[in-house]
Design a protein around this motif. Sequence first.
Motif, PDB file in Angstrom:
ATOM      1  N   LEU A  84       0.858  -1.179   0.000  1.00 32.51           N
ATOM      2  CA  LEU A  84       0.000   0.000   0.000  1.00 32.51           C
ATOM      3  C   LEU A  84       0.895   1.230   0.000  1.00 32.51           C
ATOM      4  N   TRP A  85       0.693   2.104  -0.982  1.00 40.25           N
ATOM      5  CA  TRP A  85       1.515   3.293  -1.138  1.00 40.25           C
ATOM      6  C   TRP A  85       0.726   4.556  -0.818  1.00 40.25           C
ATOM      7  N   ASP A  86       1.417   5.555  -0.318  1.00 42.50           N
ATOM      8  CA  ASP A  86       0.901   6.913  -0.166  1.00 42.50           C
ATOM      9  C   ASP A  86      -0.485   6.943   0.489  1.00 42.50           C
ATOM     10  N   GLN A  87      -1.501   7.433  -0.247  1.00 40.30           N
ATOM     11  CA  GLN A  87      -2.822   7.625   0.347  1.00 40.30           C
ATOM     12  C   GLN A  87      -3.445   6.321   0.801  1.00 40.30           C
ATOM     13  N   ALA A  88      -3.212   5.250   0.068  1.00 39.04           N
ATOM     14  CA  ALA A  88      -3.764   3.952   0.460  1.00 39.04           C
ATOM     15  C   ALA A  88      -3.179   3.498   1.792  1.00 39.04           C
ATOM     16  N   ALA A  89      -1.879   3.727   2.001  1.00 41.48           N
ATOM     17  CA  ALA A  89      -1.249   3.382   3.280  1.00 41.48           C
ATOM     18  C   ALA A  89      -1.824   4.226   4.408  1.00 41.48           C
ATOM     19  N   ALA A  90      -2.017   5.521   4.145  1.00 39.15           N
ATOM     20  CA  ALA A  90      -2.595   6.413   5.153  1.00 39.15           C
ATOM     21  C   ALA A  90      -4.032   6.011   5.478  1.00 39.15           C
ATOM     22  N   ASP A  91      -4.796   5.644   4.461  1.00 36.07           N
ATOM     23  CA  ASP A  91      -6.177   5.224   4.682  1.00 36.07           C
ATOM     24  C   ASP A  91      -6.238   3.949   5.517  1.00 36.07           C
ATOM     25  N   PHE A  92      -5.332   3.000   5.249  1.00 33.93           N
ATOM     26  CA  PHE A  92      -5.297   1.768   6.031  1.00 33.93           C
ATOM     27  C   PHE A  92      -5.008   2.072   7.496  1.00 33.93           C
TER      28      PHE A  92
END
Length: 341
Positions: free
Chosen positions: A263-271
Amino acid sequence: MKSNGKAIVSHDPIVKKPNGKDAVSSTVLDQPTGKNAVSSAKVHKVMPAVSSAVPIQPSGKTAVSSVKVDKVRSSAKVDKVLFFRDVSFGIQEGELRFRLIHLWEARNVLTKTLIGLEMLLIDEQGSVIQGFIPSARIDTYLPHMKAGSVYRLNKCFGSNSKVMYRVAEPRVVISFTSNSVLSDLEDSRVNFPDDRFRFHSYKEFEAACDLKGDLYDYVGHLKLVNGQTLNASVVLDEEEIASTRRLLLHVQTHDGPVMKLYLWDQAAADFCAKFKLHGSTPRVILVTTVNPKRFGGALALASMSSSRVFLDFDVQPTRDYVTWLDSNLDVANRVDAKVVT
């Protein structure tokens, strides 16, 4: 301009290429090691048609309410409602009605220049299509748009979809032009679907690996989160995740092979945000529009700028998977997460 019952009309000029031709560009970002794919389509410039009775605001912008728009239509020809299956290339004369599923920024990977906003739209028939707003028109439309809301759009343009990293099946993209009119679809008796997913199996992801083709969705259960097994003491190092802009998960679908999911960038933050709000350690994950890649000879999945993250009971597919997982714990636990094919 207020969005409640108002129609939003863009009057900014069409973006010009150096050769003087009109252009609309669209791109999906790859990961830091990847390249971006930009596709463009010609836009036929059409002069805005605005009634002389429309008042001009002090800012110099034209304010057209949905009431005035309806009056203009009644005196002329009422726009025919189009479904996404009817959208073709070129100027669309009819009216599109849809729910906005998701929108995200499209930036040039190297220069980080904002190219525009990309969107995922769904109509009442459940058909999904990609939309695009050029950067010059973002300020006109974005303040009035919210994921999950339902809209009507008139006078848009059907342009070619990009060849790589498509997030929807149609070969045409709905592009907002200087003549487009966007307004809220109020008091609609039509039930628009909330979302639609396109899942791939392990074999299908493997067959599409490194081809930079269409992006599909993944659902499965978590095995490791940044190297930690799932238990009540799982802790996410948010500073490290923010610094590396990456989160590594080991995932498995049913009794299939275990894969790495980056998970990169926004996806990592969302997780991270969803993980913190979760009452207990989540077990099931769904990530949309993932890119299958091969790292060290093993198949892995990577999130894209268009990706969204759902856990456990967020959406119906994750709820269905939780039900399966509760009934098949012996199958789910059969494979060691550290053995990744």
